[in-house]
Structures are given as structure tokens and as C-alpha cells.
Design an enzyme around this catalytic site. Structure first.
Site, PDB file in Angstrom:
ATOM      1  N   SER A   1       0.832  -1.193   0.000  1.00  0.00           N
ATOM      2  CA  SER A   1       0.000   0.000   0.000  1.00  0.00           C
ATOM      3  C   SER A   1       0.878   1.259   0.000  1.00  0.00           C
ATOM      4  CB  SER A   1      -0.954  -0.053   1.195  1.00  0.00           C
ATOM      5  OG  SER A   1      -2.016   0.840   1.051  1.00  0.00           O
ATOM      6  N   TYR A   2       0.689   2.173   0.960  1.00  0.00           N
ATOM      7  CA  TYR A   2       1.520   3.376   1.009  1.00  0.00           C
ATOM      8  C   TYR A   2       2.971   3.043   1.357  1.00  0.00           C
ATOM      9  CZ  TYR A   2       2.657   8.314   1.541  1.00  0.00           C
ATOM     10  OH  TYR A   2       3.214   9.551   1.379  1.00  0.00           O
TER      11      TYR A   2
ATOM     12  N   ASP B   1      -7.839  -6.446  -6.163  1.00  0.00           N
ATOM     13  CA  ASP B   1      -7.838  -5.164  -5.458  1.00  0.00           C
ATOM     14  C   ASP B   1      -8.064  -4.053  -6.470  1.00  0.00           C
ATOM     15  OD1 ASP B   1      -7.307  -2.937  -3.824  1.00  0.00           O
ATOM     16  OD2 ASP B   1      -5.142  -3.127  -4.096  1.00  0.00           O
TER      17      ASP B   1
ATOM     18  N   HIS C   1      -6.078  -6.537  -1.638  1.00  0.00           N
ATOM     19  CA  HIS C   1      -5.047  -5.546  -1.315  1.00  0.00           C
ATOM     20  C   HIS C   1      -3.990  -6.106  -0.358  1.00  0.00           C
ATOM     21  CE1 HIS C   1      -3.618  -1.404  -1.097  1.00  0.00           C
ATOM     22  NE2 HIS C   1      -3.660  -1.449   0.224  1.00  0.00           N
TER      23      HIS C   1
END
Length: 493
Positions: free
Chosen positions: A225-226, A411, A463
Site C-alpha cells: 500500500s503506502y 484489489d 489488497h
């Protein structure tokens, strides 16, 4: 005509994260990304220029705090976690590492050694994204850690596909203000990409003093993710400081980032193209987005915004992080038997929230008594987030470290499409053409090997890849650590 630049995308997202109600749910890692692009104003005090110099030169930090770690490894050893299953055959550690004694800033970690041959296996650091989400709550307790939490919120069951089967794994809650990590100086809760990388580096240097047996071990950084920002930035910081003769040399061998947000332009375009190719948007909406949205310059007109809004609305009420997954239904009857790692429970985050807020659990983890939250915590403002990490990734490839980008293919938030578009910008030569890889006599996903970078998909995963497909995720990460692509035939693994 109102124009919104993609340059502001991540900062708009960050504003939402730090001001929203902190419900503990998987979506908090990049919650409602598209919905908040145009609903919030860019913080004028923030800056989004390139994160590091683009001339290829690694520059060490001017100073790095290193404190005495005598006796702290033994003090951090966990006797037993409340509710853990019988037969735990590996060492666990948890505690705080001070990164700034003047401000009283300390980061919390959870470390699990491998049950077999831990002295010869590599060291892996796992980082979750958000920004501002916990690697303990997500990575360790819902994804790749050795345990998952049962529906009673009090007991644990074993994850047979935990990554400590193949490595010794650190889960770091970063930056300060996330999870158990804290500062005694309130201004530290205004932070950003640069400070997060510097503190994570300081954590590592001090952690290796605390665990000196790992100083020369092969080291890898992974995350999702980030953490598409966190991981490359930390890797860059390590390589920069390895050039300094008075610093600890960290034996960084490679990085792997999953469903990773690494570039604003390709990220937004890839999202809407993913919607359309997965029957989540109409032909008319997709045509309007591609006609009126300028994904090259990153300038969005009001009519572009209108079509993007329509595209978000057409998707409807589903879990954008796994478009085929059910929602959590807390009113459904719960089985009295332990959970199964092969069948991910969409209510898992609620169970983790309950477990990590038990006083006896916080004591066992050597944490300060606090109200633990999965995302946000004490963070107030995020001050810097570059619109692209691609230059940093290019520098890492030039530095010769192993670099994998992997993607769960169901995702829609940071989709497989966004990753492919980002990789395409590098214009890399292909070493090994696109083909399926296998685990347990099934297609585990697909892989393409470029010069300097490997791209891997994980079939049927959302995700958080290890949550939904733990066996496939373990096969993938084992291949990454071995420096080989995942097995390309049913019998070759």
C-alpha cells in the site's frame, strides 16, 4: 474552469486519514482514495517535490542517534502471548527502540524468529502503509505473522503459512503516533515521508545494536500500500548511509512492495481502467474519463472530475480492496472452533482491535498501556508526500538491489493495472516473458521478469495479499528471498 492537479492526490488522501474517525478496518490503509481527491483542499504548507535528489548520488544523514542497547534484547523477549496455541517453537520479541531521546520518540516493534535454522535465514522488515497504519495490527496479526486472532478477540491460532517459516521477520509500527509508537513531544505527530524514512533507519541501526547477531545477515524490506513510498525511501536511506564509514553497514539485498502506491498519474488512470475491465463501470463513463482526464500532465478539469465521480458511484457498495469479498457481518453466528488461515474472516480487524487492547496482551508485548488503534492514532498532519516514487525506484535498480513489485489481482484501490502502468514508464527490457507460476498444483499468479525488476501477480488476492492467499504469498516471498522467480510448473516447487 477548476483544475485539480494529481500532484496533490496523496496529500488529500493523507488529510482524510488523519482527520477521519479511526475505524479499524482494512480499508484504512488507503481509505476512499478517489472520493477525497476533489473534496479536500491542498494544504499549502505541504510540499510534494521529488523526495530525493535525482542525480543518483546517495547522501548520508548528517547525524544518526545510536543508544546503548545492553540487556535490552533479553528484556524484550516475550515469555508467551495470552491465548497463544500450544507448541510455539520460535522466539518472539517486542518493545520500544528510542530514535530521538531529546524528544522522547520511540518506535514499537514485534519480532519473530524462524522455527528452524533462524541463525542462517535472512532478516526481513515488514511495513504497512496508510500512511499511519500499524504493521503489528495488519501485517503481523492479519497477514504474514505467525498468529491470527480468533473471533473471541482473546485467543490466537497458528498461521501455517507465516513468513517466519522462511525468514526472521520484524514488524515496525512507524512513524511515531502509529499503534504503540509514541513521542513525548506533540510536534512529532506532524510528520511525513522524509521523517518516517529517517526514523525507520535510526530504528534499524539501534535494533541491530540490540540484536548484534543479525548485523551481517542478508536484509530485505517488504511492505504494501503506502509502503510503496516507505520501502523504497528507507532502502534509499540505507544505501546512502552505507557509504558513510562511521555508520553501521546494513546488508540490504532487496525490496518487495505489494499493491503499492508509487505514482499518482498511473495510479489514478489504472484505477478507472481496472473498474472498466472488471465490469464495474459503464462504457460511457470509461470513455468520458479517458477523453477528458489528462493523465500525462496530471491536470483534471471539472468535467474530468465529474466523470471520475460517476465512475466511483457506479462501482457501488462493495469492498474495493477485494471486489469479490463479503463484508464483515458481526451479527452472524460465530463458530466455536478456531479460525482457519485458508478462509480469511472479513471481521478479523475487529478481533485484532479487541486483542491488542487487552491489558494482559499489552503487558506481554512490553507496550505502554494505551488505547491501541490500527490507523491514525496520534498523527496530526502529514507534511510531505511526493507525487511519484519512480525516480527513487530507478536509483535502487541502478544500485543493483533485488526489486520486486507484486500485486493481488482483485484489489481495485491499488490495482494490478496501476502497477503495470507504473512499470511501463521505465521502458525496461524483458528477460523472462509473462507466464503463470504455480503452487499446490494450481496457478498462483503470473510473473514477468525485466532487467532490474520483477513483477508478480497473486491470483485471487485482494489488497492485503497474505490475508487472502497465504500459501501463494509464502511461495512468492520464498522465491523472492532465494533470488528466483516463482515455480513455473506444477511439479517444480
Amino acid at each position: 474552469m477548476e483544475v485539480t492537479t494529481l500532484k496533490s492526490l496523496l496529500l488529500l488522501l493523507l488529510s482524510f486519514h488523519l482527520l477521519a474517525i479511526h475505524t479499524f478496518c482494512n480499508a484504512n490503509q488507503i481509505n476512499n482514495l478517489r472520493k477525497f481527491i476533489r473534496s479536500q483542499k491542498l494544504n499549502s504548507a505541504s510540499h510534494t517535490e521529488s523526495w530525493n535528489k535525482e542525480d543518483g548520488a546517495y547522501r548520508p544523514l548528517s547525524s544518526v542517534y545510536i543508544g546503548s542497547q545492553d540487556g535490552l534484547m533479553e528484556a524484550d523477549k516475550i515469555d508467551t502471548l495470552p491465548g497463544q496455541p500450544k507448541g510455539v517453537d520460535f522466539n518472539q520479541y517486542a518493545g520500544f527502540v528510542t530514535v530521538d531521546p531529546k524528544n522522547g520518540r520511540a518506535l514499537f516493534y514485534y519480532f519473530v524468529e524462524s522455527p528452524q535454522n533462524s541463525s542462517t535465514k535472512p532478516l526481513v522488515l515488514w511495513l504497512n502503509g496508510g500512511p499511519g497504519c500499524s504493521s503489528l495490527g495488519f501485517g503481523a496479526m492479519e497477514e504474514l505473522g505467525p498468529f491470527r486472532v480468533n473471533s473471541d478477540g482473546k485467543t490466537l491460532y497458528r498461521n501455517e503459512y507465516a513468513w517466519n517459516n522462511v525468514a526472521n521477520v520484524i514488524f515496525l509500527e512507524s512513524p511515531a503516533g502509529v499503534g504503540f509508537s509514541y513521542s513525548n513531544t506533540s510536534s512529532d505527530y506532524t510528520t511525513g515521508d522524509k521523517k518516517t524514512a529517517e526514523d525507520s533507519y535510526t530504528f534499524l541501526v539501534n535494533w541491530l545494536e540490540r540484536f548484534p547477531q543479525y548485523k551481517s545477515r542478508d536484509f530485505y524490506i517488504t511492505g504494501e500500500s503506502y509502503a510503496g513510498h516507505y520501502v523504497p525511501q528507507l532502502a534509499y536511506t540505507i544505501l546512502s548511509n552505507n557509504n558513510s564509514t562511521n555508520q553501521t553497514i546494513i546488508n540490504l539485498k532487496g525490496i518487495a512492495i505489494g499493491n503499492a502506491w508509487i505514482d499518482d498519474n498511473t495510479g489514478v488512470k489504472g484505477t478507472y481502467d481496472y473498474y472498466w475491465t472488471h465490469a464495474l463501470n459503464s462504457d460511457e463513463t470509461n470513455a468520458g474519463i479517458n477523453k477528458y482526464c489528462d493523465f500525462v500532465t496530471g491536470n483534471f478539469s471539472s468535467i474530468c472530475n465529474k466523470y471520475q465521480d460517476l465512475g466511483d458511484e457506479e462501482v457501488g457498495d462493495l469492498d474495493a480492496y477485494n471486489i469479490y469479498a463479503p463484508f464483515c457481518n458481526q451479527s452472524a453466528p460465530k463458530s466455536g472452533s478456531p479460525g482457519s488461515v485458508k478462509d480469511f474472516d472479513p471481521c478479523s480487524s475487529d478481533y485484532v482491535l479487541s486483542y491488542l487492547n487487552l491489558a494482559e496482551v499489552q503487558t506481554a508485548l512490553h507496550a505502554e498501556a494505551t488505547e491501541w488503534e490500527a490507523c491514525g492514532g496520534h498523527l496530526v498532519q502529514w507534511t510531505d508526500s511526493p507525487p511519484t516514487i519512480l525516480p527513487t525506484i530507478q536509483q535502487l535498480m541502478a544500485g543493483g538491489i533485488r526489486l520486486w513489485i507484486y500485486s493481488g489481482d482483485v484489489d481495485s484501490v491499488v490495482s494490478v493495472t496501476t502497477s503495470r502502468y507504473a512499470i511501463k514508464t521505465f521502458k525496461l527490457a524483458i528477460d523472462t516473458a509473462w507466464h503463470p507460476w504455480y503452487t499446490s498444483n494450481e496457478v498462483g499468479g503470473y510473473v514477468e521478469e525485466y532487467q532490474g525488476l520483477t513483477f508478480v501477480t497473486v491470483r485471487g488476492s485482494g489488497h492485503t495479499v497474505p490475508s487472502y492467499q497465504p500459501e501463494r504469498a509464502l511461495t512468492m516471498i520464498y522465491s523472492f528471498l532465494q533470488g528466483t522467480i516463482p515455480p513455473s510448473s506444477q511439479g517444480n516447487h
